[in-house]
Design an enzyme around this catalytic site. Structure first.
Site, short mmCIF file in Angstrom:
data_model
loop_
_atom_site.label_atom_id
_atom_site.label_comp_id
_atom_site.label_asym_id
_atom_site.label_seq_id
_atom_site.Cartn_x
_atom_site.Cartn_y
_atom_site.Cartn_z
N LYS A 195 19.40 2.83 -104.32
CA LYS A 195 20.00 4.10 -103.88
C LYS A 195 18.98 5.19 -104.23
O LYS A 195 19.26 6.13 -104.98
CB LYS A 195 21.35 4.29 -104.59
N ASP A 251 26.34 -7.30 -107.87
CA ASP A 251 27.69 -7.80 -108.14
C ASP A 251 28.55 -7.64 -106.89
O ASP A 251 29.22 -8.58 -106.42
CB ASP A 251 28.27 -6.97 -109.31
#
Ligand code: NAD
Length: 366
Positions: A195, A251
């Site tokens: 990000k 995850d």
């Protein structure tokens, strides 16, 4: 080659599926001229019942001395099993956290493959699923937001909470090196997910990944923002080979990628450290609802054993042979209960088999 493999059968369906994976490894070893020494250790509920703790120091030492660990799964029914009346640090899952820490396993690998024969279980539109996909999600496992400092405090009359996301250059470099090494064994493409338009940790991630990429001119590197990656996984999963990402993004994305394959009994995984050592296990749990019935799908564990041959022992030919034997059995129409077609017409075209029979069929095709 001589291989020393420690097995953790564990609880529930664990012993049933590990037995089949061992059988397949033994068959592959005899076909290709290798020697395997297996040693079992107890972990989870099985260890609690014998030693009163989910993992003993002796068991850790045995695992550390091996070349690799093959695990089934641990844990029981969390509502009814007496193991869950114990304090958290004595419950089955504490053994798993302890062994991951003791073995310094920082890289988690989860392949997401759509088999043509199981495409009906894929929740994506046919025009997307018919292209198939075969990707490897590579997740950093010991750093980032889940391991940073955290606190909850009161300020200006209200509660505030802080979690910290930290990564060092060395933590990023070691997982990036693993990611590029693994891409070399596949289709030579790495999609690094971050990000970087917002987070400093992501900008550092991108910088270090680009540095590492210079040592791998044969591997194509692309960067993708995590929000875009989440969309691309359902829009065009065929574009991905290795997805390399930090802990929390991995995850979430690895669960998303697993779900688009449609079947938990087919999902292998590996956790590696900075040597060739690895712990290999199916992504699913101990399935207490079907334990002891002989119907669990052993393929996720068998494919985890194949990953062990590929990534710990560099036996790519042997690993390919196992993967191909699995594909062959599926093409011939053999299915365990979890991957049976749901419609009556589909059911007529395949044959339902149990855990042991599935293991035998795969061995016969090696
Ligand atoms: P689960 O993955 O065990 O089961 C979910 C569903 O998938 C069940 O219906 C089960 O029958 C089915 N399933 C799972 N693996 C299968 C297989 N190989 N073949 C056919 N069907 C299969 O998840 P859960 O029920 O949430 O957890 C059960 C126990 O497993 C809990 O104690 C949990 O803590 C533990 N667990 C362990 C691990 C691990 O050892 N790494 C991982 C996840 C959960």
């Amino acid at each position: 080659m001589n291989m020393n493999i420690v097995c953790i059968p564990g609880d529930g369906i664990g012993p049933e599926v590990v037995a089949e994976a061992k059988k397949v490894l033994e068959k592959a070893a005899s076909v290709y001229g290798h020697e395997i020494n297996f040693e079992d250790i107890l972990m989870g509920g099985a260890s609690i019942d014998v030693h009163g703790v989910p993992l003993t120091e002796e068991a850790i030492a045995t695992a550390k001395a091996a070349d690799a660990v093959l695990m089934g799964s641990i844990g029981g029914n969390t509502q009814t099993s007496p193991w869950y009346k114990l304090p958290p640090e004595k419950r089955p899952e504490a053994g798993l956290l302890k062994i991951r820490k003791a073995l310094n396993l920082f890289a988690n690998l989860r392949p997401a493959v759509l088999y043509e024969e199981l495409a009906a279980a894929c929740p994506l539109k046919t025009e997307i699923s018919e292209k198939g996909f075969d990707m490897m999600i590579m997740r950093e496992l010991t750093g980032g937001l889940y391991f940073g400092e955290r606190k909850t405090f009161e300020e200006d009359g209200e509660l505030k909470a802080i979690d910290t996301l930290t990564y060092s250059e060395s933590e990023i470099r070691r997982i990036a090196v693993k990611g590029f090494d693994i891409a070399r064994k596949r289709r030579q493409k790495v999609t690094s997910v971050d990000k970087a338009n917002v987070l400093d940790s992501s900008r550092l991630w991108r910088k270090v990944v680009e540095e590492v990429a210079k040592d791998y001119p044969d591997v194509t590197l692309e960067h993708m923002l995590v929000d875009n990656c989440a969309m691309q996984l359902v829009k065009n999963p065929a574009q991905f080979d290795v997805i390399l990402t930090e802990n929390m993004f991995g995850d979430i994305l690895s669960d998303e990628a697993s779900m688009v394959t449609g079947s938990i009994g087919m999902l292998a995984s590996a956790s590696l450290n900075d040597t060739k050592f690895g712990l290999y296990e199916p992504s699913g749990g101990s399935a207490p609802d079907i334990a002891g019935k002989g119907i669990a799908n052993p393929i996720a564990t068998i494919l985890s054993a194949s990953m062990m041959l590929r990534y710990t022992f560099d036996l790519d030919k042997e690993a390919d042979a196992i993967d191909n034997a699995v594909k062959k059995v599926l093409t011939e129409g053999y299915r365990t209960i979890d991957i049976m077609p749901q419609d009556e017409e589909g059911k007529k075209k395949v044959k339902q088999v149990g855990t042991k029979e599935m293991g035998d069929l795969i061995c016969e095709r090696l």
